[in-house]
Design a protein around this motif. Sequence first.
Motif, PDB file in Angstrom:
ATOM      1  N   VAL A  66      13.009 -17.460   0.561  1.00  0.00           N
ATOM      2  CA  VAL A  66      13.202 -18.195   1.700  1.00  0.00           C
ATOM      3  C   VAL A  66      14.755 -18.637   0.530  1.00  0.00           C
ATOM      4  N   ALA A  67      14.400 -18.774  -0.623  1.00  0.00           N
ATOM      5  CA  ALA A  67      16.129 -19.057  -1.287  1.00  0.00           C
ATOM      6  C   ALA A  67      16.989 -18.582  -0.490  1.00  0.00           C
ATOM      7  N   THR A  68      17.004 -16.928  -0.894  1.00  0.00           N
ATOM      8  CA  THR A  68      18.056 -16.514  -0.032  1.00  0.00           C
ATOM      9  C   THR A  68      18.297 -16.414   0.937  1.00  0.00           C
ATOM     10  N   ALA A  69      17.193 -16.640   2.318  1.00  0.00           N
ATOM     11  CA  ALA A  69      17.462 -17.089   3.303  1.00  0.00           C
ATOM     12  C   ALA A  69      18.096 -18.310   4.093  1.00  0.00           C
ATOM     13  N   GLU A  70      18.071 -19.612   3.287  1.00  0.00           N
ATOM     14  CA  GLU A  70      18.596 -20.932   2.892  1.00  0.00           C
ATOM     15  C   GLU A  70      19.960 -20.668   2.655  1.00  0.00           C
ATOM     16  N   LYS A  71      20.668 -19.590   1.778  1.00  0.00           N
ATOM     17  CA  LYS A  71      22.208 -19.723   1.208  1.00  0.00           C
ATOM     18  C   LYS A  71      22.817 -18.618   2.412  1.00  0.00           C
ATOM     19  N   SER A  72      21.410 -18.059   3.123  1.00  0.00           N
ATOM     20  CA  SER A  72      22.412 -17.185   3.939  1.00  0.00           C
ATOM     21  C   SER A  72      22.548 -18.254   5.241  1.00  0.00           C
ATOM     22  N   PHE A  73      21.634 -18.807   5.654  1.00  0.00           N
ATOM     23  CA  PHE A  73      22.158 -20.754   6.451  1.00  0.00           C
ATOM     24  C   PHE A  73      23.336 -21.149   6.416  1.00  0.00           C
TER      25      PHE A  73
END
Length: 213
Positions: free
Chosen positions: A99-106
């Motif tokens: 989730v953290a990785t995806a949030e950083k991408s967003f």
Amino acid sequence: MHVQEWLDTVPAAAVYAVVALVIGLESLGIPLPGEIVLVSAALLSSQHSAINPIVLGACATAGAVIGDSIGYAIGRKGGRPLLAWLARKFPRHFSEGHVATAEKSFEKWGMWAVFFGRFIALLRIFAGPLAGVLHMPYWKFLTANVLGGICWAGGTTAVIYYVGVVAEDWLKRFSYLGLVVAVLIGLASMLVIRRKAKKAQGAQQEEVEVGAP
């Protein structure tokens, strides 16, 4: 049974429906093998005229766009508690690290994370719900969602279809080439054997003539 083998046993309409449904559910946030199903169906369409690759690509695109949109709506309404619930249900896919990785991408790419996320297995599952949780403006999400769905679903279908057609044509040519080679080898072997047989026969006749009084 392999996915392609199973798809080969059902009618074309069912193939379209299965592809749209699986991709839609995956885009909604449920971990399913959407890409595997799409690739298998596209490869099948290159071998069977009953499955139209254009219709297949359209169904895959529709499933991707609609699934992502539903995932966005669910994420917008469910918020952070939804991510926590998904982490409990699907810890392998919705762990805190993922989730953290995806949030950083967003945060870094914004709407482009939705577009390019369509080509990445992990972000393909996250894109819709996470965009809703992060309250991305819907028009931005929808634009990236539609463009990403068309490029991924339509592009994948087209590439796999033409690769399948070319591969099948190459294999046919290879089989014809193999037949020609086999015939030539057979003729060459027959000529060599006949030549050796004539030499052996000639040698035998010479021996007979030498031994005669």
